[in-house]
Structures are given as C-alpha cells and as structure tokens.
Design a protein around this motif. Sequence first.
Motif, PDB file in Angstrom:
ATOM      1  N   ARG A  86     -42.080 -39.695 -12.532  1.00 18.34           N
ATOM      2  CA  ARG A  86     -41.040 -40.657 -12.885  1.00 18.34           C
ATOM      3  C   ARG A  86     -39.741 -39.887 -13.092  1.00 18.34           C
ATOM      4  O   ARG A  86     -39.736 -38.733 -13.539  1.00 18.34           O
ATOM      5  N   ILE A  87     -38.636 -40.533 -12.744  1.00 14.62           N
ATOM      6  CA  ILE A  87     -37.332 -39.891 -12.676  1.00 14.62           C
ATOM      7  C   ILE A  87     -36.347 -40.675 -13.534  1.00 14.62           C
ATOM      8  O   ILE A  87     -36.152 -41.873 -13.328  1.00 14.62           O
ATOM      9  N   LEU A  88     -35.740 -39.997 -14.504  1.00 17.41           N
ATOM     10  CA  LEU A  88     -34.758 -40.629 -15.386  1.00 17.41           C
ATOM     11  C   LEU A  88     -33.375 -40.058 -15.087  1.00 17.41           C
ATOM     12  O   LEU A  88     -33.111 -38.882 -15.328  1.00 17.41           O
ATOM     13  N   ARG A  89     -32.517 -40.903 -14.545  1.00 16.27           N
ATOM     14  CA  ARG A  89     -31.155 -40.473 -14.228  1.00 16.27           C
ATOM     15  C   ARG A  89     -30.314 -40.352 -15.503  1.00 16.27           C
ATOM     16  O   ARG A  89     -30.621 -40.971 -16.516  1.00 16.27           O
ATOM     17  N   PRO A  90     -29.223 -39.593 -15.447  1.00 12.05           N
ATOM     18  CA  PRO A  90     -28.376 -39.465 -16.640  1.00 12.05           C
ATOM     19  C   PRO A  90     -27.795 -40.797 -17.095  1.00 12.05           C
ATOM     20  O   PRO A  90     -27.684 -41.047 -18.301  1.00 12.05           O
ATOM     21  N   GLU A  91     -27.440 -41.672 -16.151  1.00  7.65           N
ATOM     22  CA  GLU A  91     -26.896 -42.979 -16.528  1.00  7.65           C
ATOM     23  C   GLU A  91     -27.931 -43.810 -17.286  1.00  7.65           C
ATOM     24  O   GLU A  91     -27.611 -44.499 -18.260  1.00  7.65           O
ATOM     25  N   SER A  92     -29.172 -43.746 -16.829  1.00  6.18           N
ATOM     26  CA  SER A  92     -30.241 -44.494 -17.486  1.00  6.18           C
ATOM     27  C   SER A  92     -30.599 -43.883 -18.837  1.00  6.18           C
ATOM     28  O   SER A  92     -30.949 -44.603 -19.784  1.00  6.18           O
ATOM     29  N   ALA A  93     -30.507 -42.548 -18.934  1.00  2.48           N
ATOM     30  CA  ALA A  93     -30.761 -41.886 -20.222  1.00  2.48           C
ATOM     31  C   ALA A  93     -29.743 -42.344 -21.268  1.00  2.48           C
ATOM     32  O   ALA A  93     -30.084 -42.549 -22.441  1.00  2.48           O
ATOM     33  N   LYS A  94     -28.499 -42.545 -20.842  1.00  2.00           N
ATOM     34  CA  LYS A  94     -27.483 -43.048 -21.765  1.00  2.00           C
ATOM     35  C   LYS A  94     -27.836 -44.455 -22.234  1.00  2.00           C
ATOM     36  O   LYS A  94     -27.663 -44.801 -23.409  1.00  2.00           O
ATOM     37  N   ARG A  95     -28.339 -45.266 -21.313  1.00  2.00           N
ATOM     38  CA  ARG A  95     -28.662 -46.653 -21.663  1.00  2.00           C
ATOM     39  C   ARG A  95     -29.781 -46.737 -22.693  1.00  2.00           C
ATOM     40  O   ARG A  95     -29.740 -47.562 -23.600  1.00  2.00           O
ATOM     41  N   ILE A  96     -30.784 -45.872 -22.564  1.00  2.39           N
ATOM     42  CA  ILE A  96     -31.905 -45.929 -23.511  1.00  2.39           C
ATOM     43  C   ILE A  96     -31.664 -45.058 -24.742  1.00  2.39           C
ATOM     44  O   ILE A  96     -32.371 -45.162 -25.737  1.00  2.39           O
ATOM     45  N   GLY A  97     -30.652 -44.200 -24.678  1.00  2.00           N
ATOM     46  CA  GLY A  97     -30.299 -43.405 -25.849  1.00  2.00           C
ATOM     47  C   GLY A  97     -30.726 -41.957 -25.803  1.00  2.00           C
ATOM     48  O   GLY A  97     -30.597 -41.233 -26.799  1.00  2.00           O
ATOM     49  N   GLY A  98     -31.227 -41.498 -24.669  1.00  2.00           N
ATOM     50  CA  GLY A  98     -31.608 -40.095 -24.548  1.00  2.00           C
ATOM     51  C   GLY A  98     -32.719 -39.893 -23.548  1.00  2.00           C
ATOM     52  O   GLY A  98     -33.191 -40.844 -22.904  1.00  2.00           O
ATOM     53  N   TYR A  99     -33.140 -38.650 -23.409  1.00  2.00           N
ATOM     54  CA  TYR A  99     -34.228 -38.281 -22.515  1.00  2.00           C
ATOM     55  C   TYR A  99     -35.549 -38.237 -23.281  1.00  2.00           C
ATOM     56  O   TYR A  99     -35.573 -37.998 -24.492  1.00  2.00           O
ATOM     57  N   TYR A 100     -36.648 -38.415 -22.562  1.00  2.00           N
ATOM     58  CA  TYR A 100     -37.959 -38.261 -23.185  1.00  2.00           C
ATOM     59  C   TYR A 100     -38.094 -36.857 -23.775  1.00  2.00           C
ATOM     60  O   TYR A 100     -38.666 -36.680 -24.859  1.00  2.00           O
ATOM     61  N   SER A 101     -37.552 -35.857 -23.075  1.00  2.00           N
ATOM     62  CA  SER A 101     -37.641 -34.470 -23.543  1.00  2.00           C
ATOM     63  C   SER A 101     -37.066 -34.297 -24.942  1.00  2.00           C
ATOM     64  O   SER A 101     -37.464 -33.388 -25.684  1.00  2.00           O
ATOM     65  N   GLU A 102     -36.132 -35.174 -25.318  1.00  2.00           N
ATOM     66  CA  GLU A 102     -35.506 -35.063 -26.637  1.00  2.00           C
ATOM     67  C   GLU A 102     -36.439 -35.473 -27.759  1.00  2.00           C
ATOM     68  O   GLU A 102     -36.143 -35.196 -28.929  1.00  2.00           O
ATOM     69  N   THR A 103     -37.560 -36.115 -27.428  1.00  2.00           N
ATOM     70  CA  THR A 103     -38.559 -36.385 -28.463  1.00  2.00           C
ATOM     71  C   THR A 103     -39.320 -35.110 -28.809  1.00  2.00           C
ATOM     72  O   THR A 103     -39.966 -35.038 -29.853  1.00  2.00           O
ATOM     73  N   GLU A 104     -39.241 -34.098 -27.929  1.00  2.00           N
ATOM     74  CA  GLU A 104     -39.952 -32.838 -28.152  1.00  2.00           C
ATOM     75  C   GLU A 104     -39.021 -31.653 -28.390  1.00  2.00           C
ATOM     76  O   GLU A 104     -39.438 -30.659 -29.007  1.00  2.00           O
ATOM     77  N   PHE A 105     -37.786 -31.745 -27.895  1.00  2.00           N
ATOM     78  CA  PHE A 105     -36.867 -30.605 -27.969  1.00  2.00           C
ATOM     79  C   PHE A 105     -35.465 -31.054 -28.363  1.00  2.00           C
ATOM     80  O   PHE A 105     -35.033 -32.157 -28.018  1.00  2.00           O
ATOM     81  N   ASP A 106     -34.760 -30.162 -29.046  1.00  2.00           N
ATOM     82  CA  ASP A 106     -33.339 -30.346 -29.322  1.00  2.00           C
ATOM     83  C   ASP A 106     -32.573 -29.826 -28.105  1.00  2.00           C
ATOM     84  O   ASP A 106     -32.580 -28.619 -27.824  1.00  2.00           O
ATOM     85  N   LEU A 107     -31.902 -30.732 -27.386  1.00  2.00           N
ATOM     86  CA  LEU A 107     -31.221 -30.371 -26.137  1.00  2.00           C
ATOM     87  C   LEU A 107     -29.723 -30.137 -26.323  1.00  2.00           C
ATOM     88  O   LEU A 107     -28.966 -30.185 -25.350  1.00  2.00           O
ATOM     89  N   THR A 108     -29.297 -29.846 -27.544  1.00  2.00           N
ATOM     90  CA  THR A 108     -27.871 -29.715 -27.833  1.00  2.00           C
ATOM     91  C   THR A 108     -27.172 -28.754 -26.880  1.00  2.00           C
ATOM     92  O   THR A 108     -26.061 -29.030 -26.410  1.00  2.00           O
TER      93      THR A 108
END
Length: 259
Positions: A86-108
């Motif tokens: 599955r592929i999450l584009r940056p525009e879609s990540a903004k819509r949902i509030g972030g990436y799935y990876s951010e539930t596991e990592f701080d992507l600052t």
Amino acid sequence: MFLTEDTLIHEQLAREVQKPQLTLSLASSQADIEDAQRLRFKVFAEEMGATLPNAASGLDQDIFDPYCDHLLVRDERIGRVVGTYRILRPESAKRIGGYYSETEFDLTRLQHLRNQLVELGRSCVHRDYRSGGVITLLWAGLADYMARHGYDYLIGCASISMADGGHAAASIYRQLKEKHLAPAEWRVMPRCPLPLYALNQHVLTEVPPLIKGYMRAGAMICGEPAWDPDFNTADLPLLLPMSRLSPRYAKHFLQAKVA
C-alpha cells in the motif's frame, strides 16, 4: 519407459497451465482493496501470528487504508491477489494527519522531505509465490508509480520476526548499520525502541531477502529498530531517495507499467 512426442507435448502443456499468470495493477474498487486486506490477514495473522483488530472479518484493516493506493499482483489463473503494497502519498498523509511510520518513529528530521515523501506499507506475498516473480513485479510497480508522479523519496518499515526474542533482529541491525546507515540529518527515533543493549547482537543469521533487496536497490537505514508488539516484529526504518536507486534496478524495474 519411452516418452513419445505427444506425451512430451502434454507434459509441457500441463506445466504451462500450472504456471501463475501474474498481472500488476492498482486497486480500482473496494473489492480490490478487500482482496489485498484478505491476503494481508492471511500472512500477518494466520502465518505470523499478529494480533489484529476485527479478526473475525478475515481482513487486515486500519484507518490508513482508505487514504492509500493499493498495488496488487494477481494470479489471473486463479483470480487471487498474491502480492500487495500500500502506498501513502504526501498529500494523503496530510489529510489523515501523518504517516503510519509516525506511530512507530519520530520523523522530525525528515520534515523537510515531506512534500516528496511516499510511504510504503503492509507489503506481503502469499507463501506459495515467494520465489521472486511477485516481489519483482511489485518493485517494478513502485518504480513506475514514483516516476509517473514525480516523487523523490520512499519511506517504510522493514519487519523482522521476534520469534527468538529479538536477538536475530538486533544482529541484523548491527550488520546493516555498518554500511547502510543514513547520515545523521535523516535519522529517526523509535517510539518503542528494541532494547539492543539487552540482546545478543552477534547471532549468526541471514539478512532477509527482501531487506537485502532494499539495500541493493539503494535504501538506507534511518536509525535503530522499533518493537511492534501487535505484530511481534522489530521494524527497521528505511529511506530510499530515488536519486540513489541502483541503475541496474532502475533499468530492470522501469520496464513494467502499472495498469
């Protein structure tokens, strides 16, 4: 026993019928997405023992799915999805509030890349199709997707089983970080770190073929692994700048197109 020409022809035809007829596409309906979710459930829950919500449905679903594109490989011979990303584009990540990876990592530290950052997730291949053809098609589809949409970076988590308590995962991380650790400005921090200090990091273990393939393609490890208790895996954060994609891989992958 002597084999006649007719017998040889029949045997050849039988082998051809048994060969998978693989096609690559993006999901275009809810039914397509559910086919991918059904495969994910089979691999993650039934095969790997992951604890998934709504297990009675036989589908692996989460809140990110509706915001993602779903890359599918089907065996048209049996009408089944046998591989998916599955592929999450940056525009879609903004819509949902972030990436799935951010539930596991701080992507600052990757903040400045967000407009060009595409996330891969939930990659899996049916156990009967792991000889290479399906994953090659999926990677080809990803390369085509990135080229078509003009994105520059891929991010995702590569999972390693913790069936042995995490020693193999710690050892694989130790091996890979020597040559494939990202520069400090691209490092991320695990929210639930794998306790490397308490694990044997010198277990003789092979790097999983999929992770080895990512490294050969040009991916980097962005930091220490996180522990995912639901899947009982150690997850390595990976980043692949498309500018680093191995020319050999690029030439091979970009020959395929996503329908």
